[in-house]
Motif scaffolding. Sequence first.
Motif, PDB file in Angstrom:
ATOM      1  N   LEU A  54       0.860  -0.958   0.153  1.00  0.00           N
ATOM      2  CA  LEU A  54      -0.383  -0.215  -0.065  1.00  0.00           C
ATOM      3  C   LEU A  54       0.598   1.351   0.344  1.00  0.00           C
ATOM      4  CD1 LEU A  54      -3.048   0.979   0.006  1.00  0.00           C
ATOM      5  CD2 LEU A  54      -2.648   1.265   2.606  1.00  0.00           C
ATOM      6  N   THR A  55       0.111   2.318  -0.573  1.00  0.00           N
ATOM      7  CA  THR A  55       1.317   3.736  -0.943  1.00  0.00           C
ATOM      8  C   THR A  55       0.275   4.081  -0.541  1.00  0.00           C
ATOM      9  OG1 THR A  55       1.069   3.870  -3.371  1.00  0.00           O
ATOM     10  CG2 THR A  55       3.064   2.916  -2.338  1.00  0.00           C
ATOM     11  N   GLY A  56      -1.003   4.598  -0.639  1.00  0.00           N
ATOM     12  CA  GLY A  56      -1.992   5.577  -0.211  1.00  0.00           C
ATOM     13  C   GLY A  56      -3.847   4.604  -0.523  1.00  0.00           C
ATOM     14  N   GLY A  57      -4.839   6.092  -0.319  1.00  0.00           N
ATOM     15  CA  GLY A  57      -5.712   5.422  -0.934  1.00  0.00           C
ATOM     16  C   GLY A  57      -6.404   6.622  -0.538  1.00  0.00           C
ATOM     17  N   GLY A  58      -7.630   6.427  -1.324  1.00  0.00           N
ATOM     18  CA  GLY A  58      -8.626   7.016  -0.287  1.00  0.00           C
ATOM     19  C   GLY A  58     -10.487   6.926  -0.606  1.00  0.00           C
ATOM     20  N   TYR A  59     -11.562   7.468  -1.058  1.00  0.00           N
ATOM     21  CA  TYR A  59     -12.512   6.913  -0.892  1.00  0.00           C
ATOM     22  C   TYR A  59     -13.104   8.181  -2.560  1.00  0.00           C
ATOM     23  CZ  TYR A  59     -13.826  11.120   1.722  1.00  0.00           C
ATOM     24  OH  TYR A  59     -13.540  12.802   2.144  1.00  0.00           O
ATOM     25  N   ARG A  60     -14.628   7.250  -2.160  1.00  0.00           N
ATOM     26  CA  ARG A  60     -15.565   8.423  -3.267  1.00  0.00           C
ATOM     27  C   ARG A  60     -17.308   8.215  -2.824  1.00  0.00           C
ATOM     28  NH1 ARG A  60     -14.371   5.201  -7.344  1.00  0.00           N
ATOM     29  NH2 ARG A  60     -17.128   4.060  -7.456  1.00  0.00           N
ATOM     30  N   LEU A  61     -17.794   9.296  -2.574  1.00  0.00           N
ATOM     31  CA  LEU A  61     -19.127   9.065  -1.972  1.00  0.00           C
ATOM     32  C   LEU A  61     -20.316   8.645  -3.300  1.00  0.00           C
ATOM     33  CD1 LEU A  61     -18.976  12.286   0.118  1.00  0.00           C
ATOM     34  CD2 LEU A  61     -18.956   9.855   0.808  1.00  0.00           C
ATOM     35  N   GLN A  62     -20.993   8.044  -2.740  1.00  0.00           N
ATOM     36  CA  GLN A  62     -21.766   7.494  -3.555  1.00  0.00           C
ATOM     37  C   GLN A  62     -22.964   8.905  -3.229  1.00  0.00           C
ATOM     38  OE1 GLN A  62     -19.705   5.552  -5.598  1.00  0.00           O
ATOM     39  NE2 GLN A  62     -21.121   3.901  -5.318  1.00  0.00           N
ATOM     40  N   PRO A  63     -23.245   8.855  -4.947  1.00  0.00           N
ATOM     41  CA  PRO A  63     -24.599   9.927  -5.142  1.00  0.00           C
ATOM     42  C   PRO A  63     -25.642   9.848  -3.876  1.00  0.00           C
ATOM     43  CG  PRO A  63     -24.878   8.487  -6.907  1.00  0.00           C
ATOM     44  CD  PRO A  63     -23.726   7.614  -6.022  1.00  0.00           C
ATOM     45  N   ASP A  64     -25.691   8.653  -3.261  1.00  0.00           N
ATOM     46  CA  ASP A  64     -27.018   8.716  -1.922  1.00  0.00           C
ATOM     47  C   ASP A  64     -26.329   9.276  -0.635  1.00  0.00           C
ATOM     48  OD1 ASP A  64     -25.110   6.300  -1.193  1.00  0.00           O
ATOM     49  OD2 ASP A  64     -26.714   5.508  -0.474  1.00  0.00           O
ATOM     50  N   ALA A  65     -24.985   9.627  -0.862  1.00  0.00           N
ATOM     51  CA  ALA A  65     -24.620  10.065   0.799  1.00  0.00           C
ATOM     52  C   ALA A  65     -24.683  11.388   0.947  1.00  0.00           C
ATOM     53  CB  ALA A  65     -22.521  10.204   0.667  1.00  0.00           C
ATOM     54  N   THR A  66     -25.155  11.576   2.246  1.00  0.00           N
ATOM     55  CA  THR A  66     -26.371  12.677   2.617  1.00  0.00           C
ATOM     56  C   THR A  66     -24.717  13.561   3.716  1.00  0.00           C
ATOM     57  OG1 THR A  66     -26.656  11.913   3.659  1.00  0.00           O
ATOM     58  CG2 THR A  66     -28.091  12.229   1.816  1.00  0.00           C
ATOM     59  N   GLY A  67     -23.710  12.983   3.881  1.00  0.00           N
ATOM     60  CA  GLY A  67     -23.955  13.530   5.064  1.00  0.00           C
ATOM     61  C   GLY A  67     -22.110  13.567   5.367  1.00  0.00           C
ATOM     62  N   PRO A  68     -21.177  13.876   5.882  1.00  0.00           N
ATOM     63  CA  PRO A  68     -19.468  13.840   6.094  1.00  0.00           C
ATOM     64  C   PRO A  68     -18.716  12.304   6.373  1.00  0.00           C
ATOM     65  CG  PRO A  68     -20.135  14.453   8.695  1.00  0.00           C
ATOM     66  CD  PRO A  68     -21.358  14.758   7.558  1.00  0.00           C
ATOM     67  N   VAL A  69     -17.816  12.235   5.330  1.00  0.00           N
ATOM     68  CA  VAL A  69     -16.766  11.090   5.803  1.00  0.00           C
ATOM     69  C   VAL A  69     -16.616  11.406   7.371  1.00  0.00           C
ATOM     70  CG1 VAL A  69     -15.173   9.991   4.623  1.00  0.00           C
ATOM     71  CG2 VAL A  69     -16.131  11.421   3.544  1.00  0.00           C
ATOM     72  N   SER A  72     -11.570   7.755   7.180  1.00  0.00           N
ATOM     73  CA  SER A  72     -11.250   7.337   5.268  1.00  0.00           C
ATOM     74  C   SER A  72      -9.351   7.430   6.651  1.00  0.00           C
ATOM     75  CB  SER A  72     -10.573   8.288   4.394  1.00  0.00           C
ATOM     76  OG  SER A  72     -10.032   7.976   3.514  1.00  0.00           O
ATOM     77  N   GLY A  73      -8.907   6.131   6.250  1.00  0.00           N
ATOM     78  CA  GLY A  73      -7.417   5.516   5.921  1.00  0.00           C
ATOM     79  C   GLY A  73      -6.678   4.524   6.178  1.00  0.00           C
ATOM     80  N   PRO A  74      -5.640   3.909   6.192  1.00  0.00           N
ATOM     81  CA  PRO A  74      -5.214   2.545   5.593  1.00  0.00           C
ATOM     82  C   PRO A  74      -6.109   1.194   6.513  1.00  0.00           C
ATOM     83  CG  PRO A  74      -3.380   3.710   7.024  1.00  0.00           C
ATOM     84  CD  PRO A  74      -4.087   4.539   6.605  1.00  0.00           C
ATOM     85  N   THR A  75      -5.777   0.271   6.592  1.00  0.00           N
ATOM     86  CA  THR A  75      -6.218  -0.698   7.707  1.00  0.00           C
ATOM     87  C   THR A  75      -5.189  -1.203   8.861  1.00  0.00           C
ATOM     88  OG1 THR A  75      -5.132  -2.613   5.531  1.00  0.00           O
ATOM     89  CG2 THR A  75      -7.529  -1.789   5.699  1.00  0.00           C
ATOM     90  N   ALA A  76      -5.329  -1.641   9.760  1.00  0.00           N
ATOM     91  CA  ALA A  76      -5.018  -2.259  10.898  1.00  0.00           C
ATOM     92  C   ALA A  76      -3.967  -2.736  10.168  1.00  0.00           C
ATOM     93  CB  ALA A  76      -5.624  -2.455  11.537  1.00  0.00           C
ATOM     94  N   ASP A  77      -3.906  -3.684   9.486  1.00  0.00           N
ATOM     95  CA  ASP A  77      -2.305  -4.309   8.955  1.00  0.00           C
ATOM     96  C   ASP A  77      -1.717  -3.300   7.308  1.00  0.00           C
ATOM     97  OD1 ASP A  77      -4.282  -4.551   6.964  1.00  0.00           O
ATOM     98  OD2 ASP A  77      -4.129  -6.738   7.189  1.00  0.00           O
TER      99      ASP A  77
END
Length: 100
Positions: A54-69, A72-77
Amino acid sequence: MRALSTALLLAAAVLASAAPAAPAFAAETAKVVTGPASSPGGVSTATCPAGTHLTGGGYRLQPDATGPVRASGPTADATGWSAQAEHGSVVAFAVCETED
């Protein structure tokens, strides 16, 4: 003058051939992996395939998302990326690299 030009060219060729070779490095190849869309308020996780890191990551909100994130981050492992929206769905993505 011609002898001087020839001597300079010969000296330059000798110096160029004596230069140390550049060290060989393995090329890294980046791959973006996408997790499944979460249920509303749920977590989406994108996991790097075996043989990558892993070198990085992120997210994309779906159209039904109405609230904040919420997160967002790396998994524990550190093998993937997770994301969670407070309301609605989110899709996580991980940037994974492998050395060729």
